[in-house]
Scaffold this active site. Sequence first.
Site, short mmCIF file in Angstrom:
data_model
loop_
_atom_site.label_atom_id
_atom_site.label_comp_id
_atom_site.label_asym_id
_atom_site.label_seq_id
_atom_site.Cartn_x
_atom_site.Cartn_y
_atom_site.Cartn_z
N HIS A 379 37.36 38.82 47.98
CA HIS A 379 38.50 38.49 47.26
C HIS A 379 38.89 39.12 45.83
CE1 HIS A 379 42.01 35.97 46.68
NE2 HIS A 379 41.43 34.69 47.03
N ASP A 383 43.60 39.95 48.53
CA ASP A 383 44.37 38.49 48.25
C ASP A 383 44.41 37.86 49.53
OD1 ASP A 383 44.64 39.28 45.49
OD2 ASP A 383 46.27 40.02 45.90
#
Length: 408
Positions: A379, A383
Amino acid sequence: MKIEIKAPAFPESVADGEVSLWHKQEGDFVQRDELLVEIETDKVVMEVVAPEAGRLDRIHVSEGSTIESETLLAEITPGEGEAAAPATEPAETSAEAAGDLPMGPAARQLVEEHGLDPSAISGSGKGGRINKEDVLAHLAAKTTAAAPAPASASSPASTQAAATGSNDVQGPTSERIERRVPMTRMRARIAERLLSATQQTAMLTTFNEVDMAPLMKLRSQYKEQFEKTHNGTRLGFMGFFVRACCEGLKRYPEVNASIDGNDVVYHGYQDIGVAVSTEDGLVVPVLRDADFMSIADVEAAIRDFGLKARDKKLTIEEMTGGTFTVSNGGVFGSLLSTPILNPPQTAILGMHAIKERPVAVNGEVVIRPMMYLALSYDHRLIDGKTAVQFLVTVKELLEDPSRILLQL
């Protein structure tokens, strides 16, 4: 003039190795290209062969020793050993008669300490070679077999029970055998990398499911013709998954990128790692430039990787690099899992078992062969929106395989 036998030059990604098994002993005559020793590294087992025929005069490093690149392993005196063979034959024959079977130094020490008969021990090594673990297993089996014998004789507890007329005596219980063996370098390295991936990345997993009916129909229709056309290469699902991932990686380059310090490295190519399970652990050989490979090329390469992994013939070059990984836990029956990243890659796709489930299609409940897909990603770089869009792209391509061929 003696010939020096040195360890291979290790690549930068491999710091050192461990001498796991000597196939020859000092004084043995060897032929050209005959296997001398196996060296286990973090990634593969490397084999060192004799460059010339001759006698193995001296071994400089013993089994279990840690070595670095190009370490001196042994010395060979060149020359054919056939002439000397008749002179040594009687000694070898007498040794065999005495039960001197091939075994490692640690195994031989245990055999001598416990006064065991080597011929009664089953060797699990190459050529029936007896390892330390084989001796320990033999000792454990002997202990287990001998355990019931004292119980059949009169013991103080049974005597007391007979005297008191009590039948409430707990019988003997089987021994709780434990066996302790050192972790292999490959297994230790895998553990280290997996732990590092969970601790040093912001790993998250998103899921989706794909209707496998179109792919299964296509495979059923063309598998025989495909195998005949491509010299025995079988048509599986991995070729379609790899091609679908390549298309998705082109559309979402962040999924194909990696993090190097404070920099993001965007790769203008798709090198797809394919997780392969072996007895020693999970290895990930890499399909180079997978975006230029046909489905037949992918299937043939994966089959070759599987055979090499089984025979421990994968090279370090074949397992180095990779920009994205596909792992198929479904072949073992896994229904759903969260695959762990393979650093420095930032994403990995997990395939799972195909199961028939009721799903809604055009407002009706029908039974379809469904597969869960799992995309684990870092992450820090990717995204959630990008990860989901990538996974949906792969799903759509698989549910309509013609789009893969048309690049739609």
